[in-house]
Write a protein that holds these residues in place. Sequence first.
Motif, PDB file in Angstrom:
ATOM      1  N   THR A 503       7.966   2.329   7.950  1.00  0.00           N
ATOM      2  CA  THR A 503       8.058   0.926   7.596  1.00  0.00           C
ATOM      3  C   THR A 503       8.026   0.785   6.079  1.00  0.00           C
ATOM      4  O   THR A 503       7.723   1.737   5.356  1.00  0.00           O
ATOM      5  CB  THR A 503       6.879   0.141   8.192  1.00  0.00           C
ATOM      6  N   SER A 504       8.325  -0.413   5.589  1.00  0.00           N
ATOM      7  CA  SER A 504       8.290  -0.641   4.146  1.00  0.00           C
ATOM      8  C   SER A 504       6.899  -0.360   3.578  1.00  0.00           C
ATOM      9  O   SER A 504       6.756   0.223   2.499  1.00  0.00           O
ATOM     10  CB  SER A 504       8.702  -2.087   3.840  1.00  0.00           C
ATOM     11  N   LEU A 505       5.849  -0.772   4.321  1.00  0.00           N
ATOM     12  CA  LEU A 505       4.486  -0.522   3.868  1.00  0.00           C
ATOM     13  C   LEU A 505       4.202   0.975   3.818  1.00  0.00           C
ATOM     14  O   LEU A 505       3.583   1.469   2.862  1.00  0.00           O
ATOM     15  CB  LEU A 505       3.496  -1.224   4.800  1.00  0.00           C
ATOM     16  N   GLU A 506       4.672   1.709   4.827  1.00  0.00           N
ATOM     17  CA  GLU A 506       4.446   3.154   4.843  1.00  0.00           C
ATOM     18  C   GLU A 506       5.192   3.834   3.715  1.00  0.00           C
ATOM     19  O   GLU A 506       4.694   4.796   3.107  1.00  0.00           O
ATOM     20  CB  GLU A 506       4.873   3.731   6.190  1.00  0.00           C
ATOM     21  N   ARG A 507       6.399   3.358   3.411  1.00  0.00           N
ATOM     22  CA  ARG A 507       7.145   3.942   2.293  1.00  0.00           C
ATOM     23  C   ARG A 507       6.402   3.722   0.977  1.00  0.00           C
ATOM     24  O   ARG A 507       6.351   4.605   0.118  1.00  0.00           O
ATOM     25  CB  ARG A 507       8.549   3.347   2.219  1.00  0.00           C
ATOM     26  N   THR A 508       5.834   2.519   0.800  1.00  0.00           N
ATOM     27  CA  THR A 508       5.067   2.242  -0.410  1.00  0.00           C
ATOM     28  C   THR A 508       3.846   3.149  -0.488  1.00  0.00           C
ATOM     29  O   THR A 508       3.519   3.696  -1.554  1.00  0.00           O
ATOM     30  CB  THR A 508       4.631   0.763  -0.421  1.00  0.00           C
ATOM     31  N   GLU A 509       3.177   3.319   0.641  1.00  0.00           N
ATOM     32  CA  GLU A 509       2.002   4.196   0.708  1.00  0.00           C
ATOM     33  C   GLU A 509       2.397   5.641   0.413  1.00  0.00           C
ATOM     34  O   GLU A 509       1.708   6.352  -0.331  1.00  0.00           O
ATOM     35  CB  GLU A 509       1.386   4.090   2.102  1.00  0.00           C
ATOM     36  N   ARG A 510       3.504   6.058   0.970  1.00  0.00           N
ATOM     37  CA  ARG A 510       4.001   7.420   0.737  1.00  0.00           C
ATOM     38  C   ARG A 510       4.298   7.643  -0.741  1.00  0.00           C
ATOM     39  O   ARG A 510       3.965   8.678  -1.315  1.00  0.00           O
ATOM     40  CB  ARG A 510       5.267   7.648   1.576  1.00  0.00           C
ATOM     41  N   GLU A 511       4.921   6.647  -1.370  1.00  0.00           N
ATOM     42  CA  GLU A 511       5.252   6.753  -2.790  1.00  0.00           C
ATOM     43  C   GLU A 511       3.988   6.887  -3.637  1.00  0.00           C
ATOM     44  O   GLU A 511       3.927   7.691  -4.575  1.00  0.00           O
ATOM     45  CB  GLU A 511       6.060   5.522  -3.216  1.00  0.00           C
ATOM     46  N   ALA A 512       2.957   6.108  -3.308  1.00  0.00           N
ATOM     47  CA  ALA A 512       1.699   6.177  -4.063  1.00  0.00           C
ATOM     48  C   ALA A 512       1.047   7.554  -3.915  1.00  0.00           C
ATOM     49  O   ALA A 512       0.518   8.116  -4.885  1.00  0.00           O
ATOM     50  CB  ALA A 512       0.744   5.086  -3.594  1.00  0.00           C
ATOM     51  N   ILE A 513       1.087   8.113  -2.708  1.00  0.00           N
ATOM     52  CA  ILE A 513       0.501   9.432  -2.479  1.00  0.00           C
ATOM     53  C   ILE A 513       1.287  10.505  -3.219  1.00  0.00           C
ATOM     54  O   ILE A 513       0.706  11.400  -3.844  1.00  0.00           O
ATOM     55  CB  ILE A 513       0.449   9.725  -0.965  1.00  0.00           C
ATOM     56  N   VAL A 514       2.609  10.431  -3.161  1.00  0.00           N
ATOM     57  CA  VAL A 514       3.439  11.408  -3.875  1.00  0.00           C
ATOM     58  C   VAL A 514       3.165  11.348  -5.370  1.00  0.00           C
ATOM     59  O   VAL A 514       3.031  12.387  -6.048  1.00  0.00           O
ATOM     60  CB  VAL A 514       4.936  11.154  -3.575  1.00  0.00           C
ATOM     61  N   ARG A 515       3.068  10.139  -5.914  1.00  0.00           N
ATOM     62  CA  ARG A 515       2.812   9.996  -7.355  1.00  0.00           C
ATOM     63  C   ARG A 515       1.460  10.608  -7.717  1.00  0.00           C
ATOM     64  O   ARG A 515       1.338  11.342  -8.709  1.00  0.00           O
ATOM     65  CB  ARG A 515       2.847   8.526  -7.755  1.00  0.00           C
ATOM     66  N   ALA A 516       0.440  10.338  -6.894  1.00  0.00           N
ATOM     67  CA  ALA A 516      -0.896  10.885  -7.171  1.00  0.00           C
ATOM     68  C   ALA A 516      -0.895  12.411  -7.086  1.00  0.00           C
ATOM     69  O   ALA A 516      -1.523  13.096  -7.907  1.00  0.00           O
ATOM     70  CB  ALA A 516      -1.913  10.293  -6.206  1.00  0.00           C
ATOM     71  N   LEU A 517      -0.201  12.971  -6.098  1.00  0.00           N
ATOM     72  CA  LEU A 517      -0.140  14.427  -5.961  1.00  0.00           C
ATOM     73  C   LEU A 517       0.646  15.056  -7.097  1.00  0.00           C
ATOM     74  O   LEU A 517       0.295  16.141  -7.586  1.00  0.00           O
ATOM     75  CB  LEU A 517       0.482  14.789  -4.610  1.00  0.00           C
ATOM     76  N   HIS A 529      -9.184  11.422  -5.241  1.00  0.00           N
ATOM     77  CA  HIS A 529     -10.021  10.674  -6.183  1.00  0.00           C
ATOM     78  C   HIS A 529      -9.197   9.608  -6.899  1.00  0.00           C
ATOM     79  O   HIS A 529      -9.654   8.460  -7.056  1.00  0.00           O
ATOM     80  CB  HIS A 529     -10.644  11.642  -7.193  1.00  0.00           C
ATOM     81  N   ARG A 530      -7.991   9.959  -7.330  1.00  0.00           N
ATOM     82  CA  ARG A 530      -7.116   8.994  -8.004  1.00  0.00           C
ATOM     83  C   ARG A 530      -6.790   7.813  -7.089  1.00  0.00           C
ATOM     84  O   ARG A 530      -6.692   6.671  -7.537  1.00  0.00           O
ATOM     85  CB  ARG A 530      -5.810   9.664  -8.452  1.00  0.00           C
ATOM     86  N   LEU A 531      -6.600   8.093  -5.807  1.00  0.00           N
ATOM     87  CA  LEU A 531      -6.228   7.041  -4.851  1.00  0.00           C
ATOM     88  C   LEU A 531      -7.432   6.263  -4.340  1.00  0.00           C
ATOM     89  O   LEU A 531      -7.267   5.228  -3.690  1.00  0.00           O
ATOM     90  CB  LEU A 531      -5.491   7.664  -3.665  1.00  0.00           C
ATOM     91  N   GLY A 532      -8.635   6.798  -4.584  1.00  0.00           N
ATOM     92  CA  GLY A 532      -9.843   6.121  -4.114  1.00  0.00           C
ATOM     93  C   GLY A 532     -10.058   6.245  -2.629  1.00  0.00           C
ATOM     94  O   GLY A 532     -10.587   5.322  -1.986  1.00  0.00           O
ATOM     95  N   VAL A 533      -9.632   7.391  -2.040  1.00  0.00           N
ATOM     96  CA  VAL A 533      -9.823   7.610  -0.608  1.00  0.00           C
ATOM     97  C   VAL A 533     -10.511   8.945  -0.396  1.00  0.00           C
ATOM     98  O   VAL A 533     -10.555   9.805  -1.290  1.00  0.00           O
ATOM     99  CB  VAL A 533      -8.476   7.601   0.161  1.00  0.00           C
ATOM    100  N   ALA A 534     -11.076   9.156   0.798  1.00  0.00           N
ATOM    101  CA  ALA A 534     -11.685  10.433   1.133  1.00  0.00           C
ATOM    102  C   ALA A 534     -10.602  11.498   1.273  1.00  0.00           C
ATOM    103  O   ALA A 534      -9.464  11.207   1.639  1.00  0.00           O
ATOM    104  CB  ALA A 534     -12.474  10.310   2.440  1.00  0.00           C
ATOM    105  N   ARG A 535     -10.966  12.732   0.977  1.00  0.00           N
ATOM    106  CA  ARG A 535      -9.988  13.813   1.074  1.00  0.00           C
ATOM    107  C   ARG A 535      -9.460  13.953   2.499  1.00  0.00           C
ATOM    108  O   ARG A 535      -8.273  14.209   2.712  1.00  0.00           O
ATOM    109  CB  ARG A 535     -10.626  15.125   0.605  1.00  0.00           C
ATOM    110  N   SER A 536     -10.342  13.772   3.491  1.00  0.00           N
ATOM    111  CA  SER A 536      -9.898  13.861   4.887  1.00  0.00           C
ATOM    112  C   SER A 536      -8.869  12.779   5.196  1.00  0.00           C
ATOM    113  O   SER A 536      -7.904  13.014   5.938  1.00  0.00           O
ATOM    114  CB  SER A 536     -11.092  13.737   5.829  1.00  0.00           C
ATOM    115  N   THR A 537      -9.051  11.590   4.613  1.00  0.00           N
ATOM    116  CA  THR A 537      -8.075  10.506   4.809  1.00  0.00           C
ATOM    117  C   THR A 537      -6.736  10.891   4.205  1.00  0.00           C
ATOM    118  O   THR A 537      -5.674  10.660   4.808  1.00  0.00           O
ATOM    119  CB  THR A 537      -8.587   9.212   4.172  1.00  0.00           C
ATOM    120  N   LEU A 538      -6.777  11.483   3.013  1.00  0.00           N
ATOM    121  CA  LEU A 538      -5.529  11.896   2.366  1.00  0.00           C
ATOM    122  C   LEU A 538      -4.809  12.939   3.208  1.00  0.00           C
ATOM    123  O   LEU A 538      -3.579  12.870   3.377  1.00  0.00           O
ATOM    124  CB  LEU A 538      -5.815  12.451   0.969  1.00  0.00           C
TER     125      LEU A 538
END
Length: 554
Positions: A503-517, A529-538
Amino acid sequence: MTPDSSPLRYIDDAPTDPKLVRAARPVLDRLADQLADAPVTILLASQDATIVDRRAGQRSLLGRLDRAQVAPGFIFAEECAGTNGIGTALEERKAFRVRGEEHLLEALHPLACVGSPIVDPVSRAVTGIVDITCQVDDVNELMAPLVLSAVRDIEERLFALSARSEQNLLREYMRSKRRGHAAVVAMSRDTVIATPTVSRLMDSTDQMMIWDWISTHLAAKDEWEGPLRFADGIDVRVHARRVGESTDPLSAILELRPLASPAPPRPRARLAPAAPAGAAPATRIAGRSLAAHRLQDRVDEITATVAPVLIVGESGVGKTHLARQIQYRWGRHDPVPSVDASMLTPSAVAELRARLSGSFACIIEHLDEVPDDAVASTRRLLDAAVELGAPVIATATSSTPDDLRHQVQTHVRRSVCIPPLRQRIEDLTDLARELLAAELPDRPTPQLQPAAHRALIDHHWPGNLRELASVLSTAAARSMGFDIKLEHLPADYRTLGAGRRLTSLERTEREAIVRALDESDGNKSLAAHRLGVARSTLYRKIRALGLENETFGS
């Protein structure tokens, strides 16, 4: 050995073609019963050489197979596992025997196997592989005939399933026509039937786009309605409904209704010189996404007046290509020279500035990489270009360079940003057609077959259009200029997703994760840490969004 430490690629819950599974299941059941006491096992692999089923086999053999990772989820494509009965049979498109040390992988040396491809009788595409494997000492000459017999039975069932499905699809198509709908399309993976009204609007690119659309929206629903735009810019509203059961291969009836055309835009005063008589028409931006239309609107606005422009975008998005399009629309039909800003010296900049008085056109690439000693002179060059209204276009990879170079970019008052391919993935078919036409200018442009199209849609494209062009060039060479199938793509691009589009929301989320990685050079703890989520969540997000096999950072 666990999947994480395996030299082979592993896919948990590997997606399978439901039509292949339906056709193969009773044949494999019968064969497994016949071979229940024999020292062999039966394998079914998908069209990308992933093992999806394993039947029969004595305990000692199954233990050896497990140690060699000959089990569901492991990919035995030849580029991953070397010579083997699954991957090599897929590459050769014929039955293939491998015994002992003929296998490339040492773990397979104690084994012998015979594999044969399953070819869909309708599409003529390889849809899977049947393989019989045993230990070297248990080789039997009947293995090959058994495999070939099973393949023939599966192919006959595939044909019967296709015939029944196509009959149901044709029946529903005729019912829709009789109800008075003038614009009806009946579509399955291998069939497109359309009324004359639709046929005049729809080309092969539209067909692929529509198939992708219904594959997404009818994956979990029986009906869907929404807007679509054809390649020629015609907007329609589509009501799609699935034909048959949810367990059947996807086929659908689509009824199309035109949307009201928007009011034509008011004409702009165009100060750019008109193209000479007989010149080729100005190139438009390929694609039908909202991002592509916004980019086209911005380019139309910019080309109305000749003045310096800055084009910003990630590496490989086509900045120089767009710069040449803009120069063409300004009436510059001869090749426009380009300059690499990272190589500029103060004297070279001074020479460029001296030539501006003659309306000298040029493209300055990599403006965000101007050497320190040329920054001041480059700023003066751009000021002069703005004052003279010179046809100068600059490109930059970063929109936020360091302070010194940012001072250079701010001297170009007009800018356009090209979005990365992953943010306009619905344009991939149109972009591919344009790139393939350029790759094969003297031949009919090959089309992407549905499986190849789905695989490319699922890729993240960190290299953008440059990466896509390279992949298509390789695929076109392998297909010898004919339509591009999944097997023609480079190995790393053949993996098919599970069929669900993000979905559009998932694509945005994917982009944020790719940028952080990327910014963390692949360090998942730092990225979390950059995304403010637990490592298991990532980790869960990476798997859910299909990022397990991506490479991040430098």
